[in-house]
Every structure is written in C-alpha cells, then in structure tokens.
Design a protein around this motif. Structure first.
Motif, PDB file in Angstrom:
ATOM      1  N   VAL A 200      39.488  42.086  27.127  1.00 38.22           N
ATOM      2  CA  VAL A 200      39.811  42.446  28.506  1.00 38.22           C
ATOM      3  C   VAL A 200      39.186  43.789  28.869  1.00 38.22           C
ATOM      4  CG1 VAL A 200      41.683  43.015  30.086  1.00 38.22           C
ATOM      5  CG2 VAL A 200      41.921  41.085  28.553  1.00 38.22           C
ATOM      6  N   VAL A 201      39.259  44.741  27.954  1.00 38.00           N
ATOM      7  CA  VAL A 201      38.638  46.041  28.212  1.00 38.00           C
ATOM      8  C   VAL A 201      37.122  45.893  28.346  1.00 38.00           C
ATOM      9  CG1 VAL A 201      38.116  48.267  27.155  1.00 38.00           C
ATOM     10  CG2 VAL A 201      40.473  47.453  27.235  1.00 38.00           C
ATOM     11  N   GLY A 202      36.525  45.035  27.516  1.00 33.86           N
ATOM     12  CA  GLY A 202      35.092  44.789  27.647  1.00 33.86           C
ATOM     13  C   GLY A 202      34.725  44.255  29.019  1.00 33.86           C
ATOM     14  N   ALA A 203      35.560  43.349  29.552  1.00 32.16           N
ATOM     15  CA  ALA A 203      35.312  42.811  30.891  1.00 32.16           C
ATOM     16  C   ALA A 203      35.476  43.885  31.958  1.00 32.16           C
ATOM     17  CB  ALA A 203      36.254  41.644  31.153  1.00 32.16           C
ATOM     18  N   ALA A 204      36.520  44.718  31.807  1.00 33.24           N
ATOM     19  CA  ALA A 204      36.740  45.784  32.784  1.00 33.24           C
ATOM     20  C   ALA A 204      35.591  46.798  32.761  1.00 33.24           C
ATOM     21  CB  ALA A 204      38.071  46.483  32.492  1.00 33.24           C
ATOM     22  N   ARG A 205      35.104  47.128  31.595  1.00 31.24           N
ATOM     23  CA  ARG A 205      33.994  48.069  31.507  1.00 31.24           C
ATOM     24  C   ARG A 205      32.715  47.473  32.102  1.00 31.24           C
ATOM     25  NH1 ARG A 205      33.525  50.984  25.780  1.00 31.24           N
ATOM     26  NH2 ARG A 205      32.289  52.361  27.097  1.00 31.24           N
ATOM     27  N   HIS A 210      28.994  47.061  36.619  1.00 31.30           N
ATOM     28  CA  HIS A 210      28.383  46.088  37.527  1.00 31.30           C
ATOM     29  C   HIS A 210      29.440  45.597  38.505  1.00 31.30           C
ATOM     30  CE1 HIS A 210      26.204  45.966  33.657  1.00 31.30           C
ATOM     31  NE2 HIS A 210      25.114  45.887  34.405  1.00 31.30           N
ATOM     32  N   PRO A 211      29.709  46.339  39.574  1.00 34.16           N
ATOM     33  CA  PRO A 211      30.787  45.973  40.513  1.00 34.16           C
ATOM     34  C   PRO A 211      30.619  44.600  41.147  1.00 34.16           C
ATOM     35  CG  PRO A 211      30.027  48.229  40.893  1.00 34.16           C
ATOM     36  CD  PRO A 211      29.049  47.604  39.954  1.00 34.16           C
ATOM     37  N   ASN A 212      29.395  44.079  41.190  1.00 38.54           N
ATOM     38  CA  ASN A 212      29.156  42.778  41.810  1.00 38.54           C
ATOM     39  C   ASN A 212      29.103  41.652  40.783  1.00 38.54           C
ATOM     40  OD1 ASN A 212      28.931  43.919  44.428  1.00 38.54           O
ATOM     41  ND2 ASN A 212      26.804  44.483  44.017  1.00 38.54           N
ATOM     42  N   ALA A 213      29.664  41.883  39.606  1.00 35.70           N
ATOM     43  CA  ALA A 213      29.656  40.861  38.555  1.00 35.70           C
ATOM     44  C   ALA A 213      30.415  39.614  39.008  1.00 35.70           C
ATOM     45  CB  ALA A 213      30.273  41.420  37.279  1.00 35.70           C
ATOM     46  N   THR A 214      29.984  38.470  38.510  1.00 30.40           N
ATOM     47  CA  THR A 214      30.614  37.200  38.854  1.00 30.40           C
ATOM     48  C   THR A 214      31.664  36.830  37.814  1.00 30.40           C
ATOM     49  OG1 THR A 214      28.980  35.907  37.623  1.00 30.40           O
ATOM     50  CG2 THR A 214      28.474  36.460  39.929  1.00 30.40           C
ATOM     51  N   LEU A 215      32.395  35.753  38.108  1.00 29.00           N
ATOM     52  CA  LEU A 215      33.403  35.276  37.167  1.00 29.00           C
ATOM     53  C   LEU A 215      32.770  34.860  35.847  1.00 29.00           C
ATOM     54  CD1 LEU A 215      36.309  34.436  36.499  1.00 29.00           C
ATOM     55  CD2 LEU A 215      35.834  32.217  37.557  1.00 29.00           C
ATOM     56  N   ASP A 216      31.612  34.196  35.909  1.00 27.55           N
ATOM     57  CA  ASP A 216      30.937  33.803  34.670  1.00 27.55           C
ATOM     58  C   ASP A 216      30.559  35.024  33.839  1.00 27.55           C
ATOM     59  OD1 ASP A 216      31.142  31.111  35.217  1.00 27.55           O
ATOM     60  OD2 ASP A 216      29.201  31.009  36.234  1.00 27.55           O
ATOM     61  N   ALA A 242      42.063  28.380  36.063  1.00 30.57           N
ATOM     62  CA  ALA A 242      43.017  29.478  36.225  1.00 30.57           C
ATOM     63  C   ALA A 242      42.308  30.789  36.517  1.00 30.57           C
ATOM     64  CB  ALA A 242      43.870  29.608  34.964  1.00 30.57           C
ATOM     65  N   TYR A 243      41.169  31.017  35.880  1.00 35.14           N
ATOM     66  CA  TYR A 243      40.441  32.262  36.092  1.00 35.14           C
ATOM     67  C   TYR A 243      39.787  32.323  37.473  1.00 35.14           C
ATOM     68  CZ  TYR A 243      40.948  33.559  31.173  1.00 35.14           C
ATOM     69  OH  TYR A 243      41.453  33.919  29.952  1.00 35.14           O
ATOM     70  N   SER A 244      39.459  31.168  38.034  1.00 35.80           N
ATOM     71  CA  SER A 244      38.797  31.160  39.335  1.00 35.80           C
ATOM     72  C   SER A 244      39.783  31.111  40.500  1.00 35.80           C
ATOM     73  CB  SER A 244      37.838  29.969  39.427  1.00 35.80           C
ATOM     74  OG  SER A 244      38.543  28.744  39.260  1.00 35.80           O
ATOM     75  N   THR A 245      40.911  30.395  40.337  1.00 33.20           N
ATOM     76  CA  THR A 245      41.861  30.217  41.448  1.00 33.20           C
ATOM     77  C   THR A 245      43.208  30.877  41.221  1.00 33.20           C
ATOM     78  OG1 THR A 245      42.770  28.138  40.575  1.00 33.20           O
ATOM     79  CG2 THR A 245      40.777  27.994  41.933  1.00 33.20           C
ATOM     80  N   GLY A 246      43.500  31.284  40.002  1.00 31.53           N
ATOM     81  CA  GLY A 246      44.824  31.832  39.703  1.00 31.53           C
ATOM     82  C   GLY A 246      45.822  30.784  39.268  1.00 31.53           C
ATOM     83  N   ARG A 247      45.427  29.512  39.294  1.00 32.04           N
ATOM     84  CA  ARG A 247      46.301  28.423  38.870  1.00 32.04           C
ATOM     85  C   ARG A 247      45.525  27.498  37.944  1.00 32.04           C
ATOM     86  NH1 ARG A 247      50.928  27.874  42.159  1.00 32.04           N
ATOM     87  NH2 ARG A 247      50.878  29.197  44.034  1.00 32.04           N
ATOM     88  N   LEU A 360      42.068  40.182  39.498  1.00 28.57           N
ATOM     89  CA  LEU A 360      42.974  41.006  38.684  1.00 28.57           C
ATOM     90  C   LEU A 360      42.243  42.205  38.101  1.00 28.57           C
ATOM     91  CD1 LEU A 360      44.985  38.214  36.810  1.00 28.57           C
ATOM     92  CD2 LEU A 360      45.954  39.940  38.346  1.00 28.57           C
ATOM     93  N   LEU A 361      41.039  41.983  37.610  1.00 28.49           N
ATOM     94  CA  LEU A 361      40.262  43.085  37.048  1.00 28.49           C
ATOM     95  C   LEU A 361      39.874  44.090  38.126  1.00 28.49           C
ATOM     96  CD1 LEU A 361      37.984  41.141  34.549  1.00 28.49           C
ATOM     97  CD2 LEU A 361      39.747  42.797  33.962  1.00 28.49           C
ATOM     98  N   HIS A 362      39.521  43.609  39.318  1.00 26.00           N
ATOM     99  CA  HIS A 362      39.164  44.521  40.402  1.00 26.00           C
ATOM    100  C   HIS A 362      40.361  45.393  40.794  1.00 26.00           C
ATOM    101  CE1 HIS A 362      35.062  43.908  41.631  1.00 26.00           C
ATOM    102  NE2 HIS A 362      35.185  42.592  41.586  1.00 26.00           N
ATOM    103  N   VAL A 363      41.550  44.792  40.893  1.00 28.18           N
ATOM    104  CA  VAL A 363      42.743  45.558  41.258  1.00 28.18           C
ATOM    105  C   VAL A 363      43.004  46.633  40.210  1.00 28.18           C
ATOM    106  CG1 VAL A 363      45.236  45.460  41.555  1.00 28.18           C
ATOM    107  CG2 VAL A 363      43.807  43.719  42.614  1.00 28.18           C
TER     108      VAL A 363
END
Length: 829
Positions: A200-205, A210-216, A242-247, A360-363
């Motif tokens: 998760v920290v790797g994704a946040a970093r 890269h603020p415009n990073a995509t879900l992939d 779940a990662y794309s829609t929250g459900r 979630l990561l952006h928030v």
C-alpha cells in the motif's frame, strides 16, 4: 361571583403554556434523519483519511495522552475504558472495550494498534473482562498519533465542551487500506479487507510521484488484499471490480496440504484459515456435513493447534478416497472456502462515499500532504519565534553592562521594559525575555551557545521556507516518510493470490466424471518463476476453452515487485526439482502453484517457496528450478570453489535427495541446467570472474563431491555461479556491487558496476579469474554479483526496485556509489 368572572381565563397560566400542533410524519422523518446522521458520522463509518471510527480515534488519542507508549508498562483495560468514556466517548463501556479489543487482535488487523496483555479473545471465543486484561499502545499506533502537538490537524470540542479532541489523526500510513474495517450504519454499511503495508505504501508513493497514475498502475503495487490469517484468495476478477468501483467480492480458501499422518493413513492438514473463520466453526461444519451425508471419506478431525506451531487441523481421510475429491467437498460445504464482500464506504469531508482503490489513495495522500504542510508551517513559526528571542539575548549579552544599568535605573518593570525597547531597539517580547534572564546565562559559554543556536535556526528556517515554497518537495518528503514507516513496520505478504481451480464438488456423477477425465489428460504448458526474494509462481501458456485449447502469448508485462532468479518452461503436471544451498534436490509439481495472469505478472502475489516446500531449517533456501525430464546436466558450484555436473537421469525415487557431497561448512551458491557448449561462470568475493566451457567438467553421479572449479585467494569465497548458453553470451552483462566487510550488512549501499560479459576472456578450469570491479577506498568485498542476459534488475531486501548504473563500464573499472541497499540482482520477466 358573577358568570363573567367565573369564565375569565387565568392569564398567568396561559402565558407560560405553549402548545403547537406538529405533523407526526414530519417529526418522525426529522428525528430519524438526525439519528441516522449521528450513527453514520459519529459511530459506524471510518474517516477515509485515518481509517478510524470515532471510538477508535478517541481510544488511541486518550491512550497517547495517558502516556501508554510501547516503552511503558501495561495498565488495566478498565482504566483506559473509563478515561475514554468519561472524557471523550459517553456511549457505554462495552462499545469502547470492543473497539479496543479488536485493535489488539493480530487475526483481525494486519497491523495491530494496541499491545494487549491477557486474554483478548480468539476467532472462536470472546475476550476476558476489561478488569482482567491490560493494554498499551503498539509501536505502529505512535505513527498514527505523532506530531499531534504541532498543529497538524484540527481539534474539536468533546461532548460537554470541556476538553478537545482531534478531528482526525495524522496517520503516517494508510490505515484504512492496511487494516480494513467493518461497520453497519443506518441504510448503509462498510466492509473493507486488510492489505499489506509495504504494498500500500508503494502504491501511495507511486501516486505521489505520478499524480495522474491509473488504477492499473497502482495495482502493480497492490495486487490484492493481504489477510492477517493468510490463506489463499482464488479468483481475482472480484478484486479488480472492488478496486475500480468500491464494490466487489472474492473467495478465500484455507491453506491445506496432503500429508501422511500414519504409515497407512493420509490426511488433510490445515495450517491457515480464511479471514475471521475459527477452527471450532470448521470442525462443527465438518461434523454436521458428515452426519448429514453431505461429506464422505472423512474418518476424523483433530485440532492440534498450539501457541508454538500455530493453527493445525488434521482431517483424516478414509482408505480408498481421493484427498483432492474430499478437499473439493470441504471447500463447498464448510468454511474452508469463504466469501468476502468489499463495500468500501468511508467518510470524505463528513459525507459517506463509496471509494475505489485509487480514490482511497488520493484521499490519504492529500491528507498526508496537508499534515506535512501544516507541520512544516508550525515548525517554521516556532523557529522564527525562537530566533527572535535569541537575537534579543545576543544584543543583551553583547552590551550586558548597559542593560544592567538601564534595569537598575528603572523604578519598576514597566519602565525597565520601555527603556530596553527604546535604548536597544528591541521588541516587547524580546525585552520581556531579557528581563526574565537569569544571571547564569551571562557567561561567555552561553554566548557561544546562543550564536550556534542562531546559526542553526537560520539554516532550519531557510530549509523549511524552501520546503513550503515547493509542492514537489513536500510530496517528496511525504514519500520519504512513508517509505521509512513501511521499512519499520512492514512485513512480508501472507495471503497467496491465485486464479480459482476448476471445482468438481456438487456436480452430477456423469458431469464429475467428464470433468475428472478432462483434468486427468490436460497437461498445460506453463512457465515457473522463482524470484530473488524467494517467491514462486507460474504463468500458464495455454488457455483451455470448453472445447479446444488455444495457445496464448508468453507474458510480456513486467513486474514492479521483484527480480527473477530462475525460470523454467514445463507443464503443469510434470515433476520438477528445486536445488537448495544444502545440495538437496526437492521434487514438486507446479500444479498447485499460484497462477498469475500472463497480462499482469505479480511476483509479490506468489507463494514463498519456503512455505510450499519442506526445507530443513530457516537457513536452507532454494537456488534454482530445474527440469527432471531434461537430458541436460545440472551444473552447480559451492562457496569453496568446487564445481560439479550431475549426470541426467540418475535420480532417486524419493521426494528429495542429495546431488552433491559437500565438505564441512561448504554450501552450494548456484545451480543451473546447461549443455556441453555452455560457459560456466564464477564470481568471487574479491571481484574475480572466471569463465570456462562446461565440457571441461565431466558429469558425475549424485554421490560425487565435484572437482576444483576456481582457484580462490586465501579467505575468499564464491558469491555467484551460473551457466550461459552460446546464444546468451553475446547479450550477457555482469553486475557487481562492492561493499566493505567492516560494516554491518544492510547499512552501507556500496557501489555498483555493469559491464559487458564479452570483455571477460575465457580461461581454464581451476585457474584464477580476471578482475570484475576495482574497489574504491574502504571497499574490500563483493556483496552481490550476477551474470545474465540484459537487462539486469536490482531489488532491495523486501523486493522493491533499486536503480542500477548504466551498462558499458570497463571490465576492471570502479563502481558508481549507490543510495539504497541492493539485496539481490536478477533478470526481468
């Protein structure tokens, strides 16, 4: 009394009464909305920034205020509950204690926040009463509450406006994703799975860079949940939803192995269960299934769980029954397979929202940027205030006699303050501070201290002003702090991610036979990957449709998690071998390895090979994967410079066996398969590289001890060995990392160099090599070395990528200084 007098109303009573007609439906609607808002905002849903519900936040804050840190002693949980209830959360002690207990349970949270002492419950039993248990903050909780005294978050009044409490915690890591949550509000609910802190920290970093990073892009770092109890997640499509829609939803399975529990009896051994499933519940469902005739082939169930070995359920299989078929039934009718539904609802700006992984990561990232910005602004203001006082003190000390004269000549404090301001051009704050100055501060040494403090404050102010003037610098600082937290509290992945296997449970007899026949003859072409950090997984190169198999392209997408140590193309039902540093070859079949989709390879989602194979101890590790059906010999080398080629086909009919007789204190450093024309390559700790043709080493049997491979200098050892085919020689590169043997491992990054393999001349067996890297001052050994087809890939001890210098250096050149530790080097996928 007259009639008019008797009917005159009592004006005093009428003036105090107030009766209004209210529509009941309107009143009920308003009251219900107020109640619903209170439950949603104040109880059931977490804040997307720190991932905590109000009661959890208040517990951590109050324990921090009480000084219950990891270096202090435990206190009674009842005391914590009382403090929280009396000062911050007047909703009952049961709710507070339940929240405290959950934050202490290692099977509920991936990173527990409370260090509990006593019976805090299990998956089958509740905790002891709060008067019997003790608690204090765990070390990760300090990262959640740090810097609260530096105006990093807003404080709000408590329930009676007597005290204040933080509206949100600073949260030095993404707690909502790491620990997950669950809660039921009015008209909505939330249920989120735990994840691995490092991922998760790797994704946040990555998102910070890269603020415009995509879900992939972020899913390259977070391939799926990482549950505290381990287990296996089967079917990855629900995770992507779940990662794309929250459900979304996914299935979790227990980790089960087939073992011989006696001379004539086979059993299923369960060592990990799905998330929040207890062993007693599993045993009860198995007994119910056997009694109702839904389950067959089970003789008994024994719970051998203890605190030393952990979970261990042994399910006995009756003679004549297939363990795989019984396991399929268990997955269908018992909690050995369970579903987890993700409903990622959290509060954003006080309103409930359903958020995907990227949101979630952006928030969280935005929250952390705000925290660091406010902290830096607070520190800048404090340092400017202190510098202002220090400059005033320096004025006073430089002309202390006149200062004393001015003070003595004044009638009172007000006059003295006014004269100091007028005579020395001071501010009121500086004058007041000088008036409170103690005589012991008037020494020469104090002046030196003040001048040093002044210089330090000026430097710190400049640094903070530069930081606050650059958004990129703030994002970089946030990223660095996240990396430090992940390095301190991160642990390896526990849950294996894999695609679901075909299930025959519940099918009709005819359908089950047809499915079993398909599985019996189907032998899928597959590629096995062994990573440099010891994870193993496979990619199927043939996709089977309902009718005809279709060959698909080999994997093209590169993993961002690990480097490849060994690759083998084989089939899913062909036995292969794993060679260890103890000189053992262990047979296994790739059929049960985690299957990665060829379009998105995640080596971090593989299983640790130490958990898949039975190794003798923690010091034994796998060096390479080889084919048992190949006619090519296995070439291996030892740390003391011995080389051996093992005759193909001389395999024992055992699960594992030795393929080299090692001398005392010697071990194997490399094992590969190759032909007679291949080049065998040694690299030693004193940076010597030797290459010679494999035909110079005659093949030997398993019991032989090998022959001299390279001539070593006194005290030196072999650090790397491999075999290169004639096709690979032209594109191969040599990667070396030099360090000092006088420093502790993992503390000095050292220097690295990449050069072309073609620059190294071939020599004879049992001779010395040629220099592969010139040591810089302070360097005297090679920490890591690797030879293989370009490009090379370096990773840290935890599998995260590391930068290497560009290739093309001279064979005997010095290396380029590194800024991070390199744990291993391998090839890319």
């Amino acid at each position: 009394m007259s009639r008019s007098d008797s009917t005159t109303p009592d004006t005093s009573t009428a003036s105090t009464e107030r009766i209004e007609d209210v529509d009941v439906s309107v009143e009920m609607q308003g009251s219900f909305l107020e109640y619903a808002y209170s439950v949603i905002y104040s109880r059931a849903l977490p804040d997307a920034r720190d991932g905590l519900k109000p009661v959890q936040r208040r517990i951590l804050y109050q324990m921090n205020e009480m000084g219950l840190r990891p270096d202090k002693g435990h206190v009674k949980s009842a005391r914590v509950v009382g403090e929280v209830m009396g000062k911050l959360h007047p909703h009952g002690d049961t709710a507070i204690y339940d929240a405290l207990v959950r934050m202490a349970q290692s099977f509920s949270l991936r990173v527990p926040l409370i260090d509990g002492h006593g019976n805090f419950g299990s998956l089958d039993d509740g905790p002891a009463a709060p008067r019997y248990t003790e608690a204090r903050l765990a070390a990760p909780a300090l990262a959640m509450t740090e810097n609260l005294d530096e105006d990093v978050v807003d404080f709000v009044p408590n329930y009676d406006n007597q005290l204040t409490q933080p509206d949100v915690l600073p949260a030095a890591y993404p707690n909502l994703l790491v620990n997950g949550t669950s809660g039921i509000a009015v008209g909505m609910a939330t249920n989120m799975a735990p994840h691995n802190l490092i991922e998760v920290v790797g994704a946040a970093r990555h998102l910070l860079a890269h603020p415009n990073a995509t879900l992939d892009d972020v899913m390259e770092f977070v391939p799926g949940p990482d549950l505290p109890t381990g287990g296996t997640i089967v079917g990855l499509a629900g995770i992507k939803d779940a990662y794309s829609t929250g459900r979304g939803s996914f299935k979790t399975r227990a980790r089960v192995s087939v073992e011989s529990i006696s001379a004539r009896k086979t059993g299923l051994v369960v060592t990990e269960l799905p998330y929040l499933v207890g062993p007693e519940k599993v045993i009860e469902k198995i007994k119910d299934g056997v009694n109702s005739k839904k389950l067959s082939g089970i003789s008994d169930v024994t719970d051998l769980t203890d605190r030393t070995k952990g979970l261990r359920l042994v399910i006995g299989i009756k003679t004549g029954f297939s363990p795989d078929a019984v396991l399929e039934q268990l997955y269908r009718y018992t909690p050995l397979e369970d579903s987890f539904n993700i409903n990622a609802v959290a509060l954003v700006n006080g309103a409930p929202q359903t958020l995907g992984l990227l949101e979630l990561l952006h928030v969280y990232v935005n929250h952390r940027i705000e925290v660091v910005t406010r902290r830096s602004a607070y520190r800048l203001a404090r340092r400017k205030e202190r510098l202002h006082l220090v400059l005033g003190l320096l004025v006073a000390i430089l002309d202390i006699d006149e200062v004393i004269q001015v003070i003595r000549a004044s009638d009172d404090t007000e006059q003295a303050r006014a004269k100091l301001i007028d005579v020395f051009d001071l501010s009121q704050i500086q004058a007041e501070y000088i008036l409170e100055l103690r005589l012991r501060r008037l020494t020469k040494f104090s002046r030196i201290e003040l001048e040093a403090e002044r210089d330090q404050l000026v430097a710190e102010i400049a640094k903070l002003e530069k930081l606050l003037s650059s958004k990129a610098a703030i994002r970089s600082l946030v990223s660095e702090e996240l990396g430090a937290v992940a390095e301190k509290f991160g642990t390896p992945r526990r849950t294996v991610l894999t695609e679901a296997k075909p299930s025959i449970a519940g099918l009709s007899v005819a359908a089950a036979k047809r499915q079993a026949a398909v599985l019996e003859v189907q032998d899928i072409a597959t590629r096995i990957f062994l990573s440099a950090t010891g994870r193993i997984a496979r990619v199927d190169l043939v996709a089977v449709d309902d009718s005809l198999p279709q060959r698909i392209q080999p994997p093209q997408r590169r993993s961002k998690h690990d480097a490849v140590l060994s690759t083998l193309d084989t089939t899913s039902r062909t036995e292969v071998g794993a060679v260890t540093n103890r000189g053992r070859l262990i047979r296994f079949s790739p059929v049960d390895l985690p299957v990665m989709p060829p379009t998105s390879i995640q080596l971090a989602a593989g299983v640790r090979i130490s958990e898949y194979l039975v190794l003798s101890d923690k010091k034994e590790h796998v060096l390479g994967i080889i084919s048992l059906d190949s006619d090519r010999a296995i070439a291996l080398a030892t740390r003391q410079g011995v080389v051996k080629r093992v005759t193909p086909g001389d395999w024992a009919n055992k699960p594992d066996f030795e393929i080299v007789a090692l001398k005392p204190k010697d071990e194997v450093v490399g094992a590969v398969q190759g032909g007679e024309d291949d080049d065998l390559v040694f690299i030693t700790s004193d940076a010597q590289l030797l290459r010679f043709t494999a035909s110079g080493v005659r093949p030997q049997g398993r019991a032989a001890g090998g022959m001299a491979g390279i001539k070593l200098a006194p005290g030196e050892t072999v650090v790397f060995f491999t075999s290169l085919s004639t096709d690979d020689v032209a594109t191969a590169i040599v990667a070396t990392v030099a360090a000092s043997s006088q420093t502790l491992p993992g503390t000095d990054p050292g220097s690295a160099k990449l050069s072309d393999f073609s620059e190294y001349p071939a020599k004879g067996r049992a001779t010395g090599g040629v220099r592969a890297q010139r040591f810089l001052k302070g360097e005297d050994t090679l920490a890591v070395a690797w030879v293989g087809p370009a490009p090379a890939r370096a990773v840290g001890p935890d599998g995260t990528p590391r930068a290497l210098p560009e290739s093309g250096s001279r064979r005997d050149a010095s290396g380029v200084m590194l800024d991070a530790i390199i744990g291993a080097i391998g090839s890319e996928i």
